[in-house]
Write a protein that holds these residues in place. Sequence first.
Motif, mmCIF file in Angstrom:
data_model
loop_
_atom_site.group_PDB
_atom_site.id
_atom_site.type_symbol
_atom_site.label_atom_id
_atom_site.label_comp_id
_atom_site.label_asym_id
_atom_site.label_seq_id
_atom_site.Cartn_x
_atom_site.Cartn_y
_atom_site.Cartn_z
ATOM 1 N N LYS A 1 0.835 -1.218 0.000
ATOM 2 C CA LYS A 1 0.000 0.000 0.000
ATOM 3 C C LYS A 1 0.865 1.263 0.000
ATOM 4 O O LYS A 1 0.619 2.192 -0.775
ATOM 5 N N ALA A 2 1.880 1.302 0.848
ATOM 6 C CA ALA A 2 2.747 2.490 0.919
ATOM 7 C C ALA A 2 3.457 2.730 -0.408
ATOM 8 O O ALA A 2 3.604 3.881 -0.853
ATOM 9 N N SER A 3 3.885 1.650 -1.057
ATOM 10 C CA SER A 3 4.578 1.782 -2.347
ATOM 11 C C SER A 3 3.643 2.331 -3.414
ATOM 12 O O SER A 3 3.998 3.231 -4.170
ATOM 13 N N TYR A 4 2.419 1.784 -3.471
ATOM 14 C CA TYR A 4 1.483 2.251 -4.497
ATOM 15 C C TYR A 4 0.909 3.628 -4.183
ATOM 16 O O TYR A 4 0.614 4.403 -5.103
ATOM 17 N N ASP A 5 0.780 3.970 -2.929
ATOM 18 C CA ASP A 5 0.368 5.342 -2.598
ATOM 19 C C ASP A 5 1.419 6.331 -3.104
ATOM 20 O O ASP A 5 1.087 7.411 -3.604
ATOM 21 N N LYS A 6 2.690 5.946 -2.989
ATOM 22 C CA LYS A 6 3.778 6.805 -3.483
ATOM 23 C C LYS A 6 3.739 6.924 -5.001
ATOM 24 O O LYS A 6 3.991 8.002 -5.555
ATOM 25 N N ILE A 7 3.420 5.827 -5.686
ATOM 26 C CA ILE A 7 3.367 5.838 -7.146
ATOM 27 C C ILE A 7 2.166 6.628 -7.653
ATOM 28 O O ILE A 7 2.277 7.448 -8.572
ATOM 29 N N ILE B 1 8.373 -2.833 -4.777
ATOM 30 C CA ILE B 1 7.752 -2.738 -3.467
ATOM 31 C C ILE B 1 8.814 -2.346 -2.441
ATOM 32 O O ILE B 1 9.803 -3.064 -2.234
ATOM 33 N N TYR B 2 8.573 -1.196 -1.827
ATOM 34 C CA TYR B 2 9.489 -0.632 -0.842
ATOM 35 C C TYR B 2 8.959 -0.883 0.581
ATOM 36 O O TYR B 2 7.795 -1.222 0.779
ATOM 37 N N LYS B 3 9.820 -0.669 1.541
ATOM 38 C CA LYS B 3 9.453 -0.862 2.939
ATOM 39 C C LYS B 3 8.704 0.358 3.460
ATOM 40 O O LYS B 3 9.203 1.493 3.391
ATOM 41 N N ALA B 4 7.500 0.128 4.001
ATOM 42 C CA ALA B 4 6.642 1.228 4.452
ATOM 43 C C ALA B 4 7.297 2.048 5.558
ATOM 44 O O ALA B 4 7.175 3.290 5.580
ATOM 45 N N ASP B 5 7.994 1.405 6.487
ATOM 46 C CA ASP B 5 8.621 2.137 7.590
ATOM 47 C C ASP B 5 9.656 3.128 7.081
ATOM 48 O O ASP B 5 9.799 4.233 7.621
ATOM 49 N N ILE B 6 10.384 2.734 6.049
ATOM 50 C CA ILE B 6 11.389 3.638 5.473
ATOM 51 C C ILE B 6 10.700 4.815 4.796
ATOM 52 O O ILE B 6 11.095 5.976 4.978
ATOM 53 N N LEU B 7 9.663 4.539 4.001
ATOM 54 C CA LEU B 7 8.942 5.622 3.317
ATOM 55 C C LEU B 7 8.308 6.584 4.307
ATOM 56 O O LEU B 7 8.230 7.793 4.055
ATOM 57 N N ALA B 8 7.842 6.073 5.437
ATOM 58 C CA ALA B 8 7.219 6.941 6.441
ATOM 59 C C ALA B 8 8.222 7.936 7.028
ATOM 60 O O ALA B 8 7.870 9.075 7.363
ATOM 61 N N LYS B 9 9.481 7.515 7.112
ATOM 62 C CA LYS B 9 10.516 8.398 7.658
ATOM 63 C C LYS B 9 11.090 9.340 6.611
ATOM 64 O O LYS B 9 11.398 10.499 6.893
ATOM 65 N N ASP B 10 11.258 8.805 5.373
ATOM 66 C CA ASP B 10 11.880 9.603 4.304
ATOM 67 C C ASP B 10 11.393 9.085 2.958
ATOM 68 O O ASP B 10 11.867 8.058 2.471
ATOM 69 N N MET B 11 10.459 9.814 2.356
ATOM 70 C CA MET B 11 9.861 9.384 1.092
ATOM 71 C C MET B 11 10.882 9.325 -0.039
ATOM 72 O O MET B 11 10.660 8.664 -1.056
ATOM 73 N N ARG B 12 12.020 9.991 0.120
ATOM 74 C CA ARG B 12 13.016 10.037 -0.946
ATOM 75 C C ARG B 12 14.233 9.141 -0.656
ATOM 76 O O ARG B 12 15.222 9.182 -1.381
ATOM 77 N N TRP B 13 14.147 8.317 0.388
ATOM 78 C CA TRP B 13 15.277 7.456 0.785
ATOM 79 C C TRP B 13 15.720 6.550 -0.351
ATOM 80 O O TRP B 13 16.910 6.328 -0.559
ATOM 81 N N TYR B 14 14.752 6.028 -1.112
ATOM 82 C CA TYR B 14 15.074 5.065 -2.162
ATOM 83 C C TYR B 14 15.730 5.694 -3.392
ATOM 84 O O TYR B 14 16.182 4.980 -4.280
ATOM 85 N N GLU B 15 15.793 7.006 -3.442
ATOM 86 C CA GLU B 15 16.508 7.655 -4.544
ATOM 87 C C GLU B 15 18.010 7.412 -4.448
ATOM 88 O O GLU B 15 18.721 7.403 -5.459
ATOM 89 N N THR B 16 18.503 7.178 -3.227
ATOM 90 C CA THR B 16 19.949 7.022 -3.015
ATOM 91 C C THR B 16 20.319 5.745 -2.269
ATOM 92 O O THR B 16 21.487 5.546 -1.919
ATOM 93 N N ASN B 17 19.329 4.895 -2.007
ATOM 94 C CA ASN B 17 19.575 3.639 -1.295
ATOM 95 C C ASN B 17 18.814 2.504 -1.970
ATOM 96 O O ASN B 17 17.818 2.720 -2.657
ATOM 97 N N VAL B 18 19.298 1.274 -1.746
ATOM 98 C CA VAL B 18 18.700 0.081 -2.364
ATOM 99 C C VAL B 18 18.411 -0.941 -1.275
ATOM 100 O O VAL B 18 19.311 -1.344 -0.544
ATOM 101 N N MET B 19 17.134 -1.364 -1.160
ATOM 102 C CA MET B 19 16.796 -2.397 -0.188
ATOM 103 C C MET B 19 15.401 -2.942 -0.509
ATOM 104 O O MET B 19 14.395 -2.293 -0.255
ATOM 105 N N GLY B 20 15.362 -4.135 -1.102
ATOM 106 C CA GLY B 20 14.093 -4.710 -1.497
ATOM 107 C C GLY B 20 13.911 -6.121 -0.979
ATOM 108 O O GLY B 20 14.494 -6.505 0.045
ATOM 109 N N THR B 21 13.121 -6.896 -1.722
ATOM 110 C CA THR B 21 12.860 -8.294 -1.372
ATOM 111 C C THR B 21 13.393 -9.242 -2.440
ATOM 112 O O THR B 21 13.131 -10.435 -2.397
ATOM 113 N N GLY B 22 14.113 -8.712 -3.423
ATOM 114 C CA GLY B 22 14.446 -9.431 -4.640
ATOM 115 C C GLY B 22 15.460 -10.548 -4.507
ATOM 116 O O GLY B 22 16.033 -10.785 -3.430
#
Length: 533
Positions: free
Chosen positions: A119-125, A176-197
């Motif tokens: 949900k957090a990932s798609y809300d961001k998209i 799909i990103y981690k909701a806790d990370i997005l809640a703290k910093d919506m732009r964290w994934y622009e410079t960091n990588v951490m998924g389920t892949g």
Amino acid sequence: MIRALWPLIVLALLAGGMPPGSAGAQEQPRYGGELIFPVPSEPPSYDGHREGTFGTVHPLAPAYNTLLRIEPTDRTGTRPVPDLAESWTISPDAMTYTFKLRQGVRFHDGSPMTSRDVKASYDKIISPPAGVISFRKGAYQAVEAVEAPDPQTVLFRLKWPAASFLVSLASPFNWIYKADILAKDMRWYETNVMGTGPFKFVEHVKGSHLVGRKNPDYWDKGKPYLDGYRAIFITASSAQVAAIRGERGHIQFRGFTPSERDSLVQALGSKITVQESPWDCLSLVAINHERKPFDDKRVRRALTLALDRYEASKNLSRIAVVRDVAGIQVPGTTWATPPQELEKLAGYGRDIAKARAEARRLLREAGVPEGFAFTFKNRGIPMPYEPVGIWLIDQWRQIGLNAKMETVEASAMVSVLRRGDFDVASDAQCSFVVEPDIDVQKFQSVGVSDNNYSRYKDAVLDELFLKQARAVDPEERKRHLRAFEKRLLDEETHYIYTLQWHRIVPHNAKVRGWTITPSHFLNQQLDAVWLAE
């Protein structure tokens, strides 16, 4: 050598199979090894939601999963199948999509993945906050809300039925990103990588490489087969080809030219495998509506009238990956405009002398003097941007315009386009699936679309997009698409379409478990890829 091998390769491709030396159905995947692949561009950022370039998806997709994915062995690249979603149901009115998620999926930091993260990932998209760019939000206007009623269930509630909705959820960029990370910093994934892949990010050395290593706790047990992968950043086409020829790289996933293919076949013989496909990708020209005189549609119309697309198709296709004269859909596919209708649009007629005379008249009428100079900013990827750019400059000179080409480094070009720091610039429309909602959503007004680089607002065009998206009857949808195309390319000339690309991927025959599709964004998770001995 080429004459001896090429009939075998072509026959294998037409049969939907592979040339001699490739994987057979009876082969068992082999574990181990590092896949090495040249990438012509580095990622502008690490955030797949923000970007639309292979420079992001090729080196980073292996670190992530999506809710759905396109079936990896489907050469048409059109069939959605489960990824993080285990199954789904659609309500009778086609207004609610319910997805059940896989159990036991964990992020690379060890935390469990739940519906809250989806949900957090798609809300961001779909509804990014101010200052956060979403490349694909224009494709999700039908979504009313995303809900997570329990940890393993996600619901999408729609405003109207959307035939393309399942396919749109299979975008290879919708990580799909981690909701806790997005809640703290919506732009964290622009410079960091951490998924389920299937692979964990190790390092990115700018100008050199990006490395991923096998995720030993991957939820899809038994995968991946590779120990890891190494994306090596090489801009020059000749150096990419040399890496494959010298067996210092296994595959370049984007594609090579016909002559580069032939040189590799001649040099490597049975050590090379060739896969070819139509390519849902074409070269565009973005025209900045905020700069004079390009705010005048007569000037924009003159730019497209100057182009002899049919002659270019014959000549450029010999040296570049461009081939077919195209409108807003891949030629020959369901929604494509028939050639005889396409010829009625500005710049698509067969009488180039008449078209250029009209272009000169329009420029005079708009007060643009003979020899008017402007800069065409071109993306710094040689193929096909360099030959297409040289062709455009030549064509515009034939109507009295003095265009100068400025080449911008590929990863920086995205920022140039987003800032509007250009008069006229190269762009491309490359989609992950042949589907109008996905292929043309970028041409909606600024604000609706975050990747409309021509920077216009057009309520009529926006309404036509929604009409075609909502149309249930195929013939009705075609009518709306034709009207959309005419307004975009002819009546307003908001953008200029040039030539459709053709995809050719020659690769080391040791590479197994990878299937070409019409999109160079698909099949990049690398979970099923393996290396033969």
